[in-house]
Design a protein around this motif. Sequence first.
Motif, PDB file in Angstrom:
ATOM      1  N   LEU A 191       0.773  -1.207   0.068  1.00  0.00           N
ATOM      2  CA  LEU A 191      -0.254  -0.023   0.075  1.00  0.00           C
ATOM      3  C   LEU A 191       0.833   1.171  -0.091  1.00  0.00           C
ATOM      4  N   ALA A 192       2.031   1.326   0.831  1.00  0.00           N
ATOM      5  CA  ALA A 192       2.736   2.396   0.609  1.00  0.00           C
ATOM      6  C   ALA A 192       3.420   2.629  -0.587  1.00  0.00           C
ATOM      7  N   ALA A 193       3.783   1.531  -1.392  1.00  0.00           N
ATOM      8  CA  ALA A 193       4.432   1.596  -2.677  1.00  0.00           C
ATOM      9  C   ALA A 193       3.404   2.336  -3.594  1.00  0.00           C
ATOM     10  N   ILE A 194       2.033   1.656  -3.652  1.00  0.00           N
ATOM     11  CA  ILE A 194       0.765   2.195  -4.406  1.00  0.00           C
ATOM     12  C   ILE A 194       0.771   3.698  -3.939  1.00  0.00           C
TER      13      ILE A 194
ATOM     14  N   GLN B 297       5.333   8.294 -15.859  1.00  0.00           N
ATOM     15  CA  GLN B 297       4.439   8.900 -16.586  1.00  0.00           C
ATOM     16  C   GLN B 297       2.933   8.294 -16.730  1.00  0.00           C
ATOM     17  N   ALA B 298       2.226   9.289 -16.870  1.00  0.00           N
ATOM     18  CA  ALA B 298       0.719   8.854 -16.746  1.00  0.00           C
ATOM     19  C   ALA B 298       0.591   7.740 -18.095  1.00  0.00           C
ATOM     20  N   GLY B 299      -0.098   6.880 -18.239  1.00  0.00           N
ATOM     21  CA  GLY B 299      -0.213   5.760 -19.060  1.00  0.00           C
ATOM     22  C   GLY B 299       0.762   4.557 -18.853  1.00  0.00           C
ATOM     23  N   MET B 300       1.693   4.608 -18.012  1.00  0.00           N
ATOM     24  CA  MET B 300       2.538   3.645 -17.690  1.00  0.00           C
ATOM     25  C   MET B 300       1.878   2.540 -16.971  1.00  0.00           C
ATOM     26  N   ALA B 301       1.877   1.315 -17.535  1.00  0.00           N
ATOM     27  CA  ALA B 301       1.091   0.228 -16.642  1.00  0.00           C
ATOM     28  C   ALA B 301       2.337  -0.537 -15.934  1.00  0.00           C
ATOM     29  N   ILE B 302       2.181  -0.832 -14.691  1.00  0.00           N
ATOM     30  CA  ILE B 302       3.058  -1.347 -13.775  1.00  0.00           C
ATOM     31  C   ILE B 302       2.677  -2.473 -12.788  1.00  0.00           C
ATOM     32  N   THR B 303       3.402  -3.236 -12.078  1.00  0.00           N
ATOM     33  CA  THR B 303       2.924  -4.050 -11.062  1.00  0.00           C
ATOM     34  C   THR B 303       3.607  -3.672  -9.902  1.00  0.00           C
ATOM     35  N   ILE B 304       2.749  -3.557  -8.813  1.00  0.00           N
ATOM     36  CA  ILE B 304       3.260  -3.388  -7.562  1.00  0.00           C
ATOM     37  C   ILE B 304       3.414  -4.635  -6.845  1.00  0.00           C
ATOM     38  N   GLU B 305       4.647  -5.281  -6.235  1.00  0.00           N
ATOM     39  CA  GLU B 305       4.518  -6.775  -5.707  1.00  0.00           C
ATOM     40  C   GLU B 305       5.674  -7.155  -4.899  1.00  0.00           C
ATOM     41  N   PRO B 306       5.649  -6.145  -3.510  1.00  0.00           N
ATOM     42  CA  PRO B 306       6.834  -6.527  -2.548  1.00  0.00           C
ATOM     43  C   PRO B 306       6.433  -7.817  -2.212  1.00  0.00           C
ATOM     44  N   GLY B 307       7.580  -8.557  -1.365  1.00  0.00           N
ATOM     45  CA  GLY B 307       7.412  -9.755  -0.866  1.00  0.00           C
ATOM     46  C   GLY B 307       8.297 -10.301   0.111  1.00  0.00           C
ATOM     47  N   ALA B 308       8.075 -11.225   0.881  1.00  0.00           N
ATOM     48  CA  ALA B 308       8.890 -11.583   2.171  1.00  0.00           C
ATOM     49  C   ALA B 308       9.195 -13.052   1.931  1.00  0.00           C
TER      50      ALA B 308
ATOM     51  N   CYS C 189      -2.350   7.329  -9.290  1.00  0.00           N
ATOM     52  CA  CYS C 189      -2.553   5.939  -9.901  1.00  0.00           C
ATOM     53  C   CYS C 189      -3.678   5.400  -9.792  1.00  0.00           C
ATOM     54  N   GLU C 190      -4.122   4.306 -10.455  1.00  0.00           N
ATOM     55  CA  GLU C 190      -5.439   3.571 -10.391  1.00  0.00           C
ATOM     56  C   GLU C 190      -4.967   2.187 -10.450  1.00  0.00           C
ATOM     57  N   VAL C 191      -5.396   1.369  -9.203  1.00  0.00           N
ATOM     58  CA  VAL C 191      -5.194   0.060  -9.124  1.00  0.00           C
ATOM     59  C   VAL C 191      -6.266  -0.741  -9.901  1.00  0.00           C
ATOM     60  N   LEU C 192      -5.747  -1.298 -10.975  1.00  0.00           N
ATOM     61  CA  LEU C 192      -6.790  -2.067 -12.160  1.00  0.00           C
ATOM     62  C   LEU C 192      -7.232  -3.303 -11.301  1.00  0.00           C
ATOM     63  N   THR C 193      -6.348  -4.060 -10.588  1.00  0.00           N
ATOM     64  CA  THR C 193      -6.870  -5.434 -10.107  1.00  0.00           C
ATOM     65  C   THR C 193      -7.852  -5.287  -9.094  1.00  0.00           C
ATOM     66  N   PRO C 194      -8.869  -5.833  -9.136  1.00  0.00           N
ATOM     67  CA  PRO C 194      -9.920  -5.707  -8.218  1.00  0.00           C
ATOM     68  C   PRO C 194     -10.297  -6.648  -7.070  1.00  0.00           C
ATOM     69  N   THR C 195      -9.206  -7.565  -7.114  1.00  0.00           N
ATOM     70  CA  THR C 195      -9.397  -8.712  -6.222  1.00  0.00           C
ATOM     71  C   THR C 195      -9.003  -8.401  -4.857  1.00  0.00           C
TER      72      THR C 195
ATOM     73  N   VAL D 277      -1.112  -2.036 -11.866  1.00  0.00           N
ATOM     74  CA  VAL D 277      -1.624  -0.655 -11.411  1.00  0.00           C
ATOM     75  C   VAL D 277      -1.185   0.419 -13.059  1.00  0.00           C
ATOM     76  N   LEU D 278      -2.115   1.463 -13.038  1.00  0.00           N
ATOM     77  CA  LEU D 278      -2.011   2.180 -14.171  1.00  0.00           C
ATOM     78  C   LEU D 278      -1.557   3.434 -13.470  1.00  0.00           C
ATOM     79  N   VAL D 279      -0.253   4.216 -14.060  1.00  0.00           N
ATOM     80  CA  VAL D 279      -0.160   5.743 -13.430  1.00  0.00           C
ATOM     81  C   VAL D 279      -1.097   6.631 -14.332  1.00  0.00           C
ATOM     82  N   THR D 280      -1.664   7.490 -13.528  1.00  0.00           N
ATOM     83  CA  THR D 280      -2.584   8.347 -13.942  1.00  0.00           C
ATOM     84  C   THR D 280      -2.154   9.774 -13.921  1.00  0.00           C
ATOM     85  N   GLN D 281      -2.705  10.864 -14.243  1.00  0.00           N
ATOM     86  CA  GLN D 281      -2.351  12.338 -14.267  1.00  0.00           C
ATOM     87  C   GLN D 281      -1.979  12.643 -12.876  1.00  0.00           C
ATOM     88  N   ASN D 282      -2.920  12.345 -11.864  1.00  0.00           N
ATOM     89  CA  ASN D 282      -2.824  12.551 -10.544  1.00  0.00           C
ATOM     90  C   ASN D 282      -2.173  11.754  -9.424  1.00  0.00           C
TER      91      ASN D 282
END
Length: 354
Positions: free
Chosen positions: A250-253, A309-320, A341-347, A334-339
């Motif tokens: 959540l901190a990374a997002i 940049q807005a429009g980049m699609a990335i993953t956020i996946e820390p682990g231990a 980001c938007e988490v695309l994954t709904p799960t 996750v999608l980087v937006t103008q303001n």
Amino acid sequence: VLAERAAIPFGELKIDALLVSAPPNVRYLSGFTGDNGLLLVTPESLTLFTDPRYTIQAAEECTCEVKIVAKTPLDQAALQTVRRKRMKRVGFEAARMLFEVHQRIVKSLPRGVTLTPIGPVVDRMRMVKSDDEIARIRLSVITNSEAFEKAVRSIRPGARESAIAAELEYQMRRLGAEKAAFETIVAFGSRSALPHAQPTARKLGNDELLLIDMGACQDGYMSDMTRVLFLGKPSRRVRSMYNAVLKAQLAAIDAVRPGVTAAHVDRAARRVLEIEGLGKEFVHSTGHGLGLEIHEGPRLGRRDKTKLQAGMAITIEPGAYIRDFGGIRIEDTVLVTQNGCEVLTPTSKELRLL
Ligand code: ZN
Ligand code: ZN
């Protein structure tokens, strides 16, 4: 669209033409989805060279000029065009062209023509997605999450890792994916400590972790998600490790927005895990770009200075990951937006109990 996609900085690169051989880059610039194609791109033209197996497919998929090559390697046919059109400086993607192809081109290079290695110019263009690409990634993400929900419902004690992986992939294909984006990871218990575990015949036992990392490839575009489930009642240690990884995710997002570096987002996740005493157990980077390929730029690691940049699609996946105990990873697309980001994954990201 063609002109826009052929927006390669020829002047800056000091080349008249560019040879593109990596299938995802060929697809990006021309729409051709076959696996044997070579593109010759100039400021004014786009020519696809492919073999007779793809005659019909190339005509259907491409609006550019298509040359079907039957008797010589594609690169030799492309060189004939270079000679005929009197091109002088031909660029090629240094990180993408096979040595063998390069050697063959060097041997038959027309007199006065130079061959120039260039950096990942097309790969860099691909980092920022068009609206059309974003729509496809969204669809791929939805398919992936629906497949997860359907398959998870059927998990019972005694199920094998390989059987669950097969069910996940079966469901994603039924829901519209053409294939899995990568080999689905299903890992029980201590095997979840292997970040890239291959599913085995191991059976799911009581009081065991269950890590699933899956992605769909739909309409050519990838999705990527990791969730951790638990059969039985998780110990306090499992719960605290789960919460620490979730906090880091959540901190990374929260840190994702245009203008920050990829390394900045990585640091946000890493700092949380260090405070939680799991810094050394976080053995990979925080995420990666995805699109036509499952791993693309940017790489959200310690050293990547790429600005988001807005429009980049990335993953956020820390682990231990703890040997002989298990691993936790939580991953969203996750999608980087103008303001921000938007988490695309709904799960849901709550620790799911079976
Ligand atoms: Zn993944
Ligand atoms: Zn990933």
